[in-house]
Motif scaffolding. Structure first.
Motif, PDB file in Angstrom:
ATOM      1  N   GLU A  22       0.830  -1.203   0.000  1.00 53.29           N
ATOM      2  CA  GLU A  22       0.000   0.000   0.000  1.00 53.29           C
ATOM      3  C   GLU A  22       0.865   1.254   0.000  1.00 53.29           C
ATOM      4  O   GLU A  22       0.562   2.233  -0.699  1.00 53.29           O
ATOM      5  CB  GLU A  22      -0.920   0.027   1.222  1.00 53.29           C
ATOM      6  CG  GLU A  22      -2.024  -1.003   1.196  1.00 53.29           C
ATOM      7  CD  GLU A  22      -2.833  -0.974   2.475  1.00 53.29           C
ATOM      8  OE1 GLU A  22      -3.629  -0.018   2.627  1.00 53.29           O
ATOM      9  OE2 GLU A  22      -2.663  -1.873   3.313  1.00 53.29           O
ATOM     10  N   ILE A  23       1.941   1.234   0.763  1.00 53.35           N
ATOM     11  CA  ILE A  23       2.851   2.374   0.804  1.00 53.35           C
ATOM     12  C   ILE A  23       3.521   2.570  -0.550  1.00 53.35           C
ATOM     13  O   ILE A  23       3.612   3.695  -1.050  1.00 53.35           O
ATOM     14  CB  ILE A  23       3.887   2.193   1.934  1.00 53.35           C
ATOM     15  CG1 ILE A  23       3.180   2.344   3.279  1.00 53.35           C
ATOM     16  CG2 ILE A  23       5.036   3.184   1.799  1.00 53.35           C
ATOM     17  CD1 ILE A  23       4.038   2.103   4.480  1.00 53.35           C
ATOM     18  N   LEU A  24       3.972   1.464  -1.168  1.00 55.26           N
ATOM     19  CA  LEU A  24       4.593   1.568  -2.490  1.00 55.26           C
ATOM     20  C   LEU A  24       3.601   2.074  -3.532  1.00 55.26           C
ATOM     21  O   LEU A  24       3.964   2.864  -4.413  1.00 55.26           O
ATOM     22  CB  LEU A  24       5.167   0.218  -2.919  1.00 55.26           C
ATOM     23  CG  LEU A  24       6.379  -0.274  -2.119  1.00 55.26           C
ATOM     24  CD1 LEU A  24       6.826  -1.631  -2.650  1.00 55.26           C
ATOM     25  CD2 LEU A  24       7.509   0.726  -2.150  1.00 55.26           C
ATOM     26  N   ALA A  25       2.343   1.652  -3.425  1.00 56.16           N
ATOM     27  CA  ALA A  25       1.314   2.106  -4.363  1.00 56.16           C
ATOM     28  C   ALA A  25       1.107   3.617  -4.230  1.00 56.16           C
ATOM     29  O   ALA A  25       0.953   4.321  -5.233  1.00 56.16           O
ATOM     30  CB  ALA A  25       0.002   1.364  -4.125  1.00 56.16           C
ATOM     31  N   VAL A  31       3.232  10.326  -3.736  1.00 59.37           N
ATOM     32  CA  VAL A  31       3.525  10.652  -2.340  1.00 59.37           C
ATOM     33  C   VAL A  31       5.031  10.541  -2.151  1.00 59.37           C
ATOM     34  O   VAL A  31       5.626   9.515  -2.455  1.00 59.37           O
ATOM     35  CB  VAL A  31       2.779   9.697  -1.377  1.00 59.37           C
ATOM     36  CG1 VAL A  31       3.197   9.940   0.052  1.00 59.37           C
ATOM     37  CG2 VAL A  31       1.280   9.846  -1.540  1.00 59.37           C
ATOM     38  N   ASN A  32       5.671  11.613  -1.650  1.00 58.60           N
ATOM     39  CA  ASN A  32       7.121  11.582  -1.573  1.00 58.60           C
ATOM     40  C   ASN A  32       7.705  11.901  -0.205  1.00 58.60           C
ATOM     41  O   ASN A  32       8.905  12.046  -0.068  1.00 58.60           O
ATOM     42  CB  ASN A  32       7.728  12.539  -2.615  1.00 58.60           C
ATOM     43  CG  ASN A  32       7.237  13.954  -2.429  1.00 58.60           C
ATOM     44  OD1 ASN A  32       6.521  14.242  -1.485  1.00 58.60           O
ATOM     45  ND2 ASN A  32       7.619  14.832  -3.326  1.00 58.60           N
ATOM     46  N   ILE A  60      11.456   4.221   4.324  1.00 59.04           N
ATOM     47  CA  ILE A  60      10.850   3.838   3.040  1.00 59.04           C
ATOM     48  C   ILE A  60      10.701   5.060   2.136  1.00 59.04           C
ATOM     49  O   ILE A  60      10.998   5.000   0.949  1.00 59.04           O
ATOM     50  CB  ILE A  60       9.482   3.149   3.260  1.00 59.04           C
ATOM     51  CG1 ILE A  60       9.674   1.794   3.930  1.00 59.04           C
ATOM     52  CG2 ILE A  60       8.736   2.982   1.935  1.00 59.04           C
ATOM     53  CD1 ILE A  60       8.385   1.151   4.414  1.00 59.04           C
ATOM     54  N   THR A  61      10.252   6.168   2.698  1.00 61.91           N
ATOM     55  CA  THR A  61      10.041   7.366   1.888  1.00 61.91           C
ATOM     56  C   THR A  61      11.332   8.143   1.651  1.00 61.91           C
ATOM     57  O   THR A  61      11.344   9.090   0.862  1.00 61.91           O
ATOM     58  CB  THR A  61       9.006   8.307   2.542  1.00 61.91           C
ATOM     59  OG1 THR A  61       9.455   8.664   3.846  1.00 61.91           O
ATOM     60  CG2 THR A  61       7.642   7.659   2.617  1.00 61.91           C
ATOM     61  N   ASP A  63      12.984   9.922   3.889  1.00 63.49           N
ATOM     62  CA  ASP A  63      13.025  11.162   4.663  1.00 63.49           C
ATOM     63  C   ASP A  63      14.226  11.246   5.597  1.00 63.49           C
ATOM     64  O   ASP A  63      14.563  12.320   6.059  1.00 63.49           O
ATOM     65  CB  ASP A  63      11.753  11.333   5.482  1.00 63.49           C
ATOM     66  CG  ASP A  63      10.580  11.767   4.638  1.00 63.49           C
ATOM     67  OD1 ASP A  63      10.810  12.223   3.501  1.00 63.49           O
ATOM     68  OD2 ASP A  63       9.441  11.663   5.103  1.00 63.49           O
ATOM     69  N   THR A  64      14.874  10.136   5.895  1.00 66.61           N
ATOM     70  CA  THR A  64      16.001  10.180   6.824  1.00 66.61           C
ATOM     71  C   THR A  64      17.210  10.865   6.213  1.00 66.61           C
ATOM     72  O   THR A  64      18.052  11.383   6.923  1.00 66.61           O
ATOM     73  CB  THR A  64      16.394   8.765   7.270  1.00 66.61           C
ATOM     74  OG1 THR A  64      16.644   7.968   6.109  1.00 66.61           O
ATOM     75  CG2 THR A  64      15.314   8.134   8.096  1.00 66.61           C
ATOM     76  N   GLU A  65      17.297  10.889   4.879  1.00 68.05           N
ATOM     77  CA  GLU A  65      18.430  11.549   4.228  1.00 68.05           C
ATOM     78  C   GLU A  65      18.200  13.045   4.038  1.00 68.05           C
ATOM     79  O   GLU A  65      19.119  13.786   3.733  1.00 68.05           O
ATOM     80  CB  GLU A  65      18.703  10.924   2.848  1.00 68.05           C
ATOM     81  CG  GLU A  65      19.245   9.510   2.920  1.00 68.05           C
ATOM     82  CD  GLU A  65      18.140   8.470   2.909  1.00 68.05           C
ATOM     83  OE1 GLU A  65      17.111   8.700   2.237  1.00 68.05           O
ATOM     84  OE2 GLU A  65      18.288   7.450   3.581  1.00 68.05           O
ATOM     85  N   ASP A  66      16.964  13.497   4.170  1.00 70.64           N
ATOM     86  CA  ASP A  66      16.627  14.896   3.920  1.00 70.64           C
ATOM     87  C   ASP A  66      16.959  15.735   5.151  1.00 70.64           C
ATOM     88  O   ASP A  66      16.435  15.503   6.218  1.00 70.64           O
ATOM     89  CB  ASP A  66      15.138  15.020   3.587  1.00 70.64           C
ATOM     90  CG  ASP A  66      14.770  16.385   3.045  1.00 70.64           C
ATOM     91  OD1 ASP A  66      15.656  17.251   2.963  1.00 70.64           O
ATOM     92  OD2 ASP A  66      13.604  16.565   2.692  1.00 70.64           O
ATOM     93  N   GLU A  67      17.838  16.697   4.995  1.00 67.99           N
ATOM     94  CA  GLU A  67      18.227  17.565   6.107  1.00 67.99           C
ATOM     95  C   GLU A  67      17.796  19.007   5.882  1.00 67.99           C
ATOM     96  O   GLU A  67      18.316  19.910   6.512  1.00 67.99           O
ATOM     97  CB  GLU A  67      19.745  17.499   6.306  1.00 67.99           C
ATOM     98  CG  GLU A  67      20.251  16.124   6.691  1.00 67.99           C
ATOM     99  CD  GLU A  67      19.690  15.625   8.009  1.00 67.99           C
ATOM    100  OE1 GLU A  67      19.458  16.451   8.915  1.00 67.99           O
ATOM    101  OE2 GLU A  67      19.456  14.419   8.125  1.00 67.99           O
ATOM    102  N   SER A  68      16.886  19.236   4.950  1.00 67.63           N
ATOM    103  CA  SER A  68      16.456  20.600   4.674  1.00 67.63           C
ATOM    104  C   SER A  68      15.650  21.153   5.857  1.00 67.63           C
ATOM    105  O   SER A  68      15.007  20.402   6.581  1.00 67.63           O
ATOM    106  CB  SER A  68      15.608  20.639   3.402  1.00 67.63           C
ATOM    107  OG  SER A  68      14.417  19.917   3.579  1.00 67.63           O
ATOM    108  N   PRO A  69      15.668  22.462   6.068  1.00 63.38           N
ATOM    109  CA  PRO A  69      14.971  23.032   7.218  1.00 63.38           C
ATOM    110  C   PRO A  69      13.449  22.932   7.134  1.00 63.38           C
ATOM    111  O   PRO A  69      12.785  23.054   8.142  1.00 63.38           O
ATOM    112  CB  PRO A  69      15.410  24.503   7.208  1.00 63.38           C
ATOM    113  CG  PRO A  69      16.006  24.748   5.884  1.00 63.38           C
ATOM    114  CD  PRO A  69      16.401  23.435   5.305  1.00 63.38           C
TER     115      PRO A  69
END
Length: 101
Positions: A22-25, A31-32, A60-61, A63-69
């Motif tokens: 469902e998440i992959l769908a 959805v990002n 999965i999404t 988000d752990t690599e995103d460091e933007s404010p």
């Protein structure tokens, strides 16, 4: 009843019964980030409020690599229950006995 699309599918959010497929769908639909995933699938909105699945959804999404404010991680909240003033005060007071003449 939980219906998994593939034999290698698994449940990501146990509270809301959201599966990996469902998440992959939803990601295929555009959805990002984890916040939008939470809004679309309810993953992370169950009784545990994302304490069990939040980290996995962030991974999965991506988000752990995103460091933007402007990035907002899934926020976990402790379960809340109402407390009456009687419980806070330690019981009922007898106003008759506390009146001074």
């Amino acid at each position: 009843m939980i219906t998994m699309m593939k034999s290698e599918d698994f449940t990501v959010c146990r509270c809301e019964n959201v599966t990996y497929s469902e998440i992959l769908a939803e990601m295929d639909k555009g959805v990002n980030d984890s916040r939008e995933m939470k809004l679309k699938t309810r993953a992370g909105m169950g009784f545990c409020n994302g304490r069990t699945c939040g980290h996995m959804i962030n991974k999965i999404t991506g988000d752990t690599e995103d460091e933007s404010p402007v990035f907002i991680h899934l926020r976990a909240q402790p379960p809340i229950r109402t407390v009456s003033f009687e419980e806070l005060s330690g019981g009922l007071l007898d106003d008759e006995k506390n009146i001074k003449p």
